[in-house]
Design an enzyme around this catalytic site. Structure first.
Site, PDB file in Angstrom:
ATOM      1  N   LYS A 164       0.842  -1.195   0.000  1.00 41.99           N
ATOM      2  CA  LYS A 164       0.000   0.000   0.000  1.00 41.99           C
ATOM      3  C   LYS A 164       0.881   1.251   0.000  1.00 41.99           C
ATOM      4  O   LYS A 164       1.943   1.280   0.634  1.00 41.99           O
ATOM      5  CB  LYS A 164      -0.873  -0.037   1.263  1.00 41.99           C
ATOM      6  CG  LYS A 164      -1.911   1.050   1.408  1.00 41.99           C
ATOM      7  CD  LYS A 164      -2.677   0.811   2.707  1.00 41.99           C
ATOM      8  CE  LYS A 164      -3.827   1.785   2.902  1.00 41.99           C
ATOM      9  NZ  LYS A 164      -4.564   1.484   4.158  1.00 41.99           N
ATOM     10  N   SER A 241      -9.305   1.285   3.150  1.00 39.13           N
ATOM     11  CA  SER A 241      -8.485   2.141   2.302  1.00 39.13           C
ATOM     12  C   SER A 241      -7.387   1.397   1.538  1.00 39.13           C
ATOM     13  O   SER A 241      -6.743   1.989   0.674  1.00 39.13           O
ATOM     14  CB  SER A 241      -7.844   3.252   3.155  1.00 39.13           C
ATOM     15  OG  SER A 241      -6.978   2.725   4.144  1.00 39.13           O
ATOM     16  N   SER A 265      -9.498  -1.392   7.025  1.00 40.29           N
ATOM     17  CA  SER A 265      -8.880  -1.052   5.740  1.00 40.29           C
ATOM     18  C   SER A 265      -8.149  -2.188   5.045  1.00 40.29           C
ATOM     19  O   SER A 265      -7.817  -2.072   3.868  1.00 40.29           O
ATOM     20  CB  SER A 265      -7.928   0.136   5.911  1.00 40.29           C
ATOM     21  OG  SER A 265      -8.655   1.319   6.119  1.00 40.29           O
TER      22      SER A 265
END
Length: 558
Positions: A164, A241, A265
């Site tokens: 990420k 996310s 997330s």
């Protein structure tokens, strides 16, 4: 999480004024029920980080070593392979490398071709937002040499992974989903990136994310990121996310991705995209080198094609880090017992009122999955999860207050460069007082106490992963972002307990909706007991009779 679509700058300013200036009477404040904390009289001392001392365990010298368990996991997967589609996982890559069918260098060339292709598609996948052909090939060629010389570094040697964008990864820009951060390439890796390199993994790039981790859809319309697409249905969100991480795994670009989870997330996008997601115990995997958006709610975890792969990645990443203050006194990460032939002796806790707070289609599949676990010898015990509304409100107060504090300079200097929902979230957080934050952390003490009692009677807690399947992407979302406050609140329903109290959680695909969208079940366990999650998760995978191939899928090993 402002209300309604905001198509113009003038409307946007009005919304900001409404949120910031109207105090606790604002509509957003009331919708979130934030005033609940102000009505509570909690006497417990506050717990500002959910660190829990490791329990003293019996000598496990006779337990199988981690490498033995991993070999057993890899062998088992071939026995349980079904006809039809199956995701390519670590085992498949290792078989190709060990047999000489493919080298890591050949795989890397395939990945580069696929990365180029998926950005030319309509719409583009937008899973990986920064990648470098030279970097990918350097790592792949080094791995190829190691395989040739029979001196591989770990089970992840030659395995493609992405991280990420919240993590620092050399030589990429540490943008964290924004247009204003990470203006220069990084020169130092986050701890997890460093560990992956040391394990021989091929880092194929950094993945898309909801700006500053501030939402659960993955909707990020800015110029660097754009909106990642759900590989099962490209007109639906991936979840966030860690949006690009889940999309990359589900689309076959890599079998492993790393995300962060402060409010679901890792687990929400894994569930929306039909893959496995593990949120470790708070402090279990180092957050050093990720943007410290919320120091008390965020955990790191892998997103993978299978529970076995999640176990392998977990075993490599889970250990204390001198550069990260939390988790320094954690017990040794173990995979002991995860390959048990059944679930006899395990007690699965279910709060049925809480469990049933989801769509009928999701509930039907999840209830059948619980029955499947019972059929393997586990017993289901009805438990009560108290004060879940207080948990929900307190978690949001904690995570948004901590983000607002850390991002104060950004809020002042880069307000106009942020996405609209990020601005609204941070503006909303400015309404919280110090008393709100302290009361929320007093609630954390209570909630952790309740869980200690519950885990004295059961081994885990089961819930659906998310109450609904992946939401639809609308044209306006592509321009101004998504602002459906009720959907965001609902998507976190089963997630927040784990983030607020620091317990680990695993989400596993168990089926599909009539529309073909994935449905996952969640298993949560007491602090540091990831092994029981993996044991149950391996059995849970057997429930799904068929794995459907995503609409967007790249077979890197073909």
């Amino acid at each position: 999480m402002f209300l309604g679509k905001v198509p113009s700058e003038q409307s946007e300013k009005l919304v900001m004024v409404e949120i910031v200036d109207s105090g606790s009477d604002s509509l957003s404040f009331r919708l979130y029920n934030f005033s609940l904390m102000r009505s509570l009289d909690i006497h417990e001392d506050p717990t500002f980080t959910p660190e829990v001392a490791a329990e003293v365990t019996e000598d496990e010298s006779e337990a199988k070593s981690t490498s033995d368990v991993i070999e057993q996991l890899i062998d088992k997967r071939s026995d349980s392979a079904r006809n039809g589609f199956s995701f390519k996982g670590i085992k498949d890559y290792l078989e190709c490398y060990r047999s000489g069918k493919l080298t890591p260098s050949q795989v890397a060339k395939n990945i580069i071709a696929m990365l180029e292709d998926c950005e030319k598609s309509t719409p583009p996948l937008r899973a990986i937002v920064q990648w470098d052909q030279e970097q990918i090939m350097l790592m792949a060629e080094a791995s190829t040499t190691r395989y040739r010389n029979k001196c591989t570094l770990s089970y992840l040697d030659g395995i493609p992974v992405c991280l990420k964008e919240e993590f620092k990864v050399v030589p990429y820009c540490h943008r964290v989903g924004t247009v204003y951060l990470g203006t220069e390439p990084e020169t130092e890796d986050a701890t997890v990136a460093k560990k992956l390199r040391e394990a021989g993994a091929i880092i194929i790039g950094v993945s898309n994310m909801h700006e500053l981790g501030s939402g659960t859809t993955g909707c990020n319309p800015n110029r660097f990121h754009k909106i990642p697409r759900n590989p099962y249905k490209p007109n639906h969100f991936t979840g966030g996310s860690s949006s690009g991480s889940a999309a990359a795994v589900a689309a076959g670009l890599c079998p492993v991705a790393i995300g962060t989870d402060g409010g679901g997330s890792v687990r929400i996008p894994s569930s929306y995209c039909g893959v496995v997601g593990l949120k470790g115990t708070f402090g279990r995997i180092s957050c050093h080198g990720s943007l410290p958006l919320s120091y008390s709610t965020v955990s790191v975890g892998p997103i993978c094609t299978s529970v076995a792969d999640a176990a392998i990645v977990y075993s490599i990443l889970a250990q204390p880090d001198p550069l990260y203050p939390y988790g320094l006194k954690q017990p040794k990460a173990t995979l002991s017992g995860i390959c048990a032939p059944d679930l006899k002796g395990l007690k699965l806790g279910v709060d049925w009122t809480f469990f049933k707070a989801c769509d009928a289609e999701v509930l039907s599949v999840c209830e059948k999955a619980v029955e499947h676990l019972q059929s393997l010898g586990a017993s289901v015990v009805e438990v009560s999860l108290p004060e879940m509304e207080e948990v929900r409100v307190a978690h949001v107060i904690c995570i948004l207050s901590e983000m607002r504090d850390f991002l104060q300079p950004d809020f002042n200097k880069h307000f106009q460069e942020m996405n609209l929902d990020t601005r609204a979230n941070l503006a909303l957080a400015s309404q919280f007082t110090a008393l709100d934050y302290i009361t929320a952390n007093r609630q954390r003490t209570r909630s952790m106490g309740f869980l200690r009692e519950i885990f004295s009677t059961v081994n885990c807690i089961l819930t659906p992963a998310v109450p609904s399947t992946a939401p639809r992407i609308y044209e306006s979302d592509l321009l101004s972002g998504s602002s459906d406050i009720s959907s965001v609140v609902r998507s976190m329903r089963f997630m927040q307990l784990g983030n607020f109290t620091g317990i680990p959680g695993l989400v596993v695909p168990i089926g599909y909706s009539a529309a073909g969208l994935p449905i996952n079940l969640q298993v949560m366990a007491k602090w540091w007991d990831e092994a029981v999650l993996l044991r149950i998760g391996l059995k849970l995978e057997q429930f799904r009779s068929q794995t459907k191939k995503p609409s967007i899928y790249y077979d890197i090993l073909a």
